[in-house]
Motif scaffolding. Structure first.
Motif, mmCIF file in Angstrom:
data_model
loop_
_atom_site.group_PDB
_atom_site.id
_atom_site.type_symbol
_atom_site.label_atom_id
_atom_site.label_comp_id
_atom_site.label_asym_id
_atom_site.label_seq_id
_atom_site.Cartn_x
_atom_site.Cartn_y
_atom_site.Cartn_z
ATOM 1 N N ARG A 153 -8.312 -1.283 -2.030
ATOM 2 C CA ARG A 153 -9.209 0.254 -1.631
ATOM 3 C C ARG A 153 -9.601 1.059 -2.155
ATOM 4 O O ARG A 153 -10.565 1.308 -2.670
ATOM 5 C CB ARG A 153 -9.735 -0.369 -0.232
ATOM 6 C CG ARG A 153 -10.778 -1.646 0.085
ATOM 7 C CD ARG A 153 -11.191 -1.704 1.339
ATOM 8 N NE ARG A 153 -10.108 -1.419 2.685
ATOM 9 C CZ ARG A 153 -10.275 -2.704 3.674
ATOM 10 N NH1 ARG A 153 -10.433 -3.573 2.937
ATOM 11 N NH2 ARG A 153 -9.506 -1.792 4.719
ATOM 12 N N GLU A 154 -8.609 1.930 -1.687
ATOM 13 C CA GLU A 154 -8.237 2.889 -2.050
ATOM 14 C C GLU A 154 -7.804 3.151 -3.134
ATOM 15 O O GLU A 154 -8.402 4.329 -3.817
ATOM 16 C CB GLU A 154 -6.151 3.628 -1.442
ATOM 17 C CG GLU A 154 -6.997 3.807 -0.192
ATOM 18 C CD GLU A 154 -5.853 4.398 1.050
ATOM 19 O OE1 GLU A 154 -4.824 4.439 0.598
ATOM 20 O OE2 GLU A 154 -5.401 3.693 2.317
ATOM 21 N N GLY A 155 -6.785 2.267 -3.829
ATOM 22 C CA GLY A 155 -6.834 2.450 -5.470
ATOM 23 C C GLY A 155 -7.689 1.234 -6.515
ATOM 24 O O GLY A 155 -8.191 2.804 -7.336
ATOM 25 N N ILE B 285 -11.383 2.468 -5.496
ATOM 26 C CA ILE B 285 -11.947 4.027 -5.223
ATOM 27 C C ILE B 285 -11.062 5.447 -6.056
ATOM 28 O O ILE B 285 -12.013 5.905 -6.631
ATOM 29 C CB ILE B 285 -11.870 4.486 -3.823
ATOM 30 C CG1 ILE B 285 -12.597 3.261 -3.076
ATOM 31 C CG2 ILE B 285 -12.819 5.918 -3.979
ATOM 32 C CD1 ILE B 285 -12.212 3.549 -1.003
ATOM 33 N N ARG B 286 -10.195 5.472 -6.356
ATOM 34 C CA ARG B 286 -9.839 6.442 -7.254
ATOM 35 C C ARG B 286 -9.633 5.970 -8.545
ATOM 36 O O ARG B 286 -9.869 7.302 -9.651
ATOM 37 C CB ARG B 286 -7.916 6.482 -7.420
ATOM 38 C CG ARG B 286 -7.423 6.974 -5.562
ATOM 39 C CD ARG B 286 -6.170 7.710 -5.643
ATOM 40 N NE ARG B 286 -5.016 6.090 -5.728
ATOM 41 C CZ ARG B 286 -4.482 5.531 -4.992
ATOM 42 N NH1 ARG B 286 -4.853 6.136 -3.484
ATOM 43 N NH2 ARG B 286 -3.805 5.005 -5.383
ATOM 44 N N SER B 287 -9.452 4.612 -8.887
ATOM 45 C CA SER B 287 -9.984 4.372 -10.801
ATOM 46 C C SER B 287 -11.122 4.694 -10.970
ATOM 47 O O SER B 287 -11.128 4.207 -12.458
ATOM 48 C CB SER B 287 -9.456 3.046 -10.760
ATOM 49 O OG SER B 287 -9.619 1.723 -9.778
ATOM 50 N N GLY B 288 -12.611 4.762 -9.566
ATOM 51 C CA GLY B 288 -13.572 4.279 -10.585
ATOM 52 C C GLY B 288 -13.935 2.941 -10.775
ATOM 53 O O GLY B 288 -15.217 3.155 -11.795
ATOM 54 N N GLY C 232 -18.652 6.995 -2.873
ATOM 55 C CA GLY C 232 -18.260 6.749 -3.662
ATOM 56 C C GLY C 232 -19.327 6.004 -5.080
ATOM 57 O O GLY C 232 -20.529 5.946 -6.298
ATOM 58 N N GLN D 106 -15.134 7.712 2.075
ATOM 59 C CA GLN D 106 -15.179 7.974 0.358
ATOM 60 C C GLN D 106 -15.185 6.837 -0.192
ATOM 61 O O GLN D 106 -15.794 7.089 -1.602
ATOM 62 C CB GLN D 106 -13.695 8.144 -0.119
ATOM 63 C CG GLN D 106 -12.231 7.291 0.233
ATOM 64 C CD GLN D 106 -11.952 7.063 1.370
ATOM 65 O OE1 GLN D 106 -11.797 7.456 3.002
ATOM 66 N NE2 GLN D 106 -9.974 6.897 1.672
#
Length: 340
Positions: free
Chosen positions: A101-103, A105-108, A144, A140
């Motif tokens: 999930r964190e990845g 979110i960070r990758s768009g 997003g 987050q």
């Protein structure tokens, strides 16, 4: 009317067993190369192998570190429906893990997935909404979804999507609207949700009431709920046979009735009798919210007058094993007994 379940079965010309033969022998770097291969069958088999691998959180971590998400985002717009299906499936499995999930979110990935809201393949859309639902559980992730401008189209999709996808949309909206409601209100969410309160599906009714609860927790949301005359519909659901529908409807009422307009509307809809019934039921999931809602109505002279004859109902709640129920009952009795 019953709707067909969305099938995740692949087309008959795709043999998933061929991907299974390679499982465990293909290193992730090799799979990444195959995802970028122009040969369709190679991409499909690589995606199948990857889908098996990412059930392991360690493999998810490695895939993110190797830059798989950029390749997967590219495949989301592939013309082949099997590629899109397996790509969204890979991402949805990754979203089951916190590191995934964190990845994502960070990758768009949220913005990249927006284009699949109108995908002609049901399972692609379902996978997409499952990803939104999982990501929105994180603050987050909800941010997003909001920043990607997805709230208006999600509200719109509630009118046309299959029931099981509507449930996912409602879950996503619930988490996002806890943060911000302006986009949803501008998109007419309250009107759409009001219609969903009459849906034959218990899950959709319950989730729609929960989203209205989140909307009503905001000042502008309370105004919209009163303006669109949602309160009488919520009152009618207090007598629904499903406990979840009762509980969520009572919660939405509790927040909406903080305003004078909300209390007036509830009195006009004769909310007190069904609320008292919920308070008297010791096993009711809606009991605590019902007590708090009645306390708000007791602040009106006509509400206090009507509730004076039911003081014993609240008195019995003082013996409830739940301290929260006991405290709420004490406050209710204090308000009911108040004399100007």
């Amino acid at each position: 009317m019953a709707q067909p379940r969305i099938s995740a079965y692949l087309p008959p010309d795709i043999d998933p067993t061929k991907a299974a033969l390679a499982f465990g022998r293909r290193a992730l770097p090799k799979l990444k190369e195959e995802l970028q291969c122009p040969e369709l069958l190679t991409q499909q088999r690589a995606l199948m192998a990857l889908c098996d691998l990412v059930h392991d959180p360690e493999k998810v971590y490695q895939a993110i570190a190797l830059g798989f998400l950029d390749s997967l985002k590219t495949l989301l717009v592939h013309q082949d429906q099997t590629v899109r299906q397996k790509t969204t499936e890979v991402l949805s499995v990754m979203a089951l893990h916190s590191i995934g999930r964190e990845g994502l979110i960070r990758s768009g990935v949220v913005s990249a997935l927006a284009g699949l809201l109108d995908d002609p393949v049901d399972i692609c859309r379902k996978n997409t909404h499952q990803i939104f639902d999982m990501l929105a559980k994180l603050p987050q992730g909800a941010g997003g979804v909001l920043q990607a401008g997805l709230i208006p189209p999600l509200v719109l999709k509630l009118k046309t999507e299959l029931d099981e996808i509507q449930e996912l949309i409602l879950d996503t909206l619930c988490n996002c609207l806890r943060v911000e409601v302006s986009d949803a209100l501008a998109a007419g969410a309250v009107t759409v949700l009001k219609e969903k309160l009459s849906h034959p599906s218990t899950a959709i009714k319950s989730k729609a009431a929960w989203v209205l609860l989140e909307i009503s927790s905001h000042a502008e949301g309370k105004i919209a709920v009163c303006k669109e005359e949602v309160i009488p519909v919520l009152v009618s659901l207090l007598e629904d046979t499903q406990p979840e529908v009762q509980a969520n409807s009572t919660g939405a009422l509790m927040f909406a009735l903080i305003t004078p307009q909300g209390r007036s509307s509830a009195m006009g809809a004769e909310a007190i009798p069904p609320l008292l019934t919920l308070v008297a039921e010791e096993t009711s999931k809606a009991r605590l919210n019902a007590i708090k809602t009645l306390t708000l109505l007791a602040e009106l002279p006509q509400g206090r007058q009507e509730l004076l004859g039911h003081r014993d109902t609240f008195q019995r709640c003082l013996l409830d094993p739940s301290e929260a129920v006991q405290r709420a009952a004490e406050i209710a009795i204090t308000v009911i007994d108040w004399k100007p």
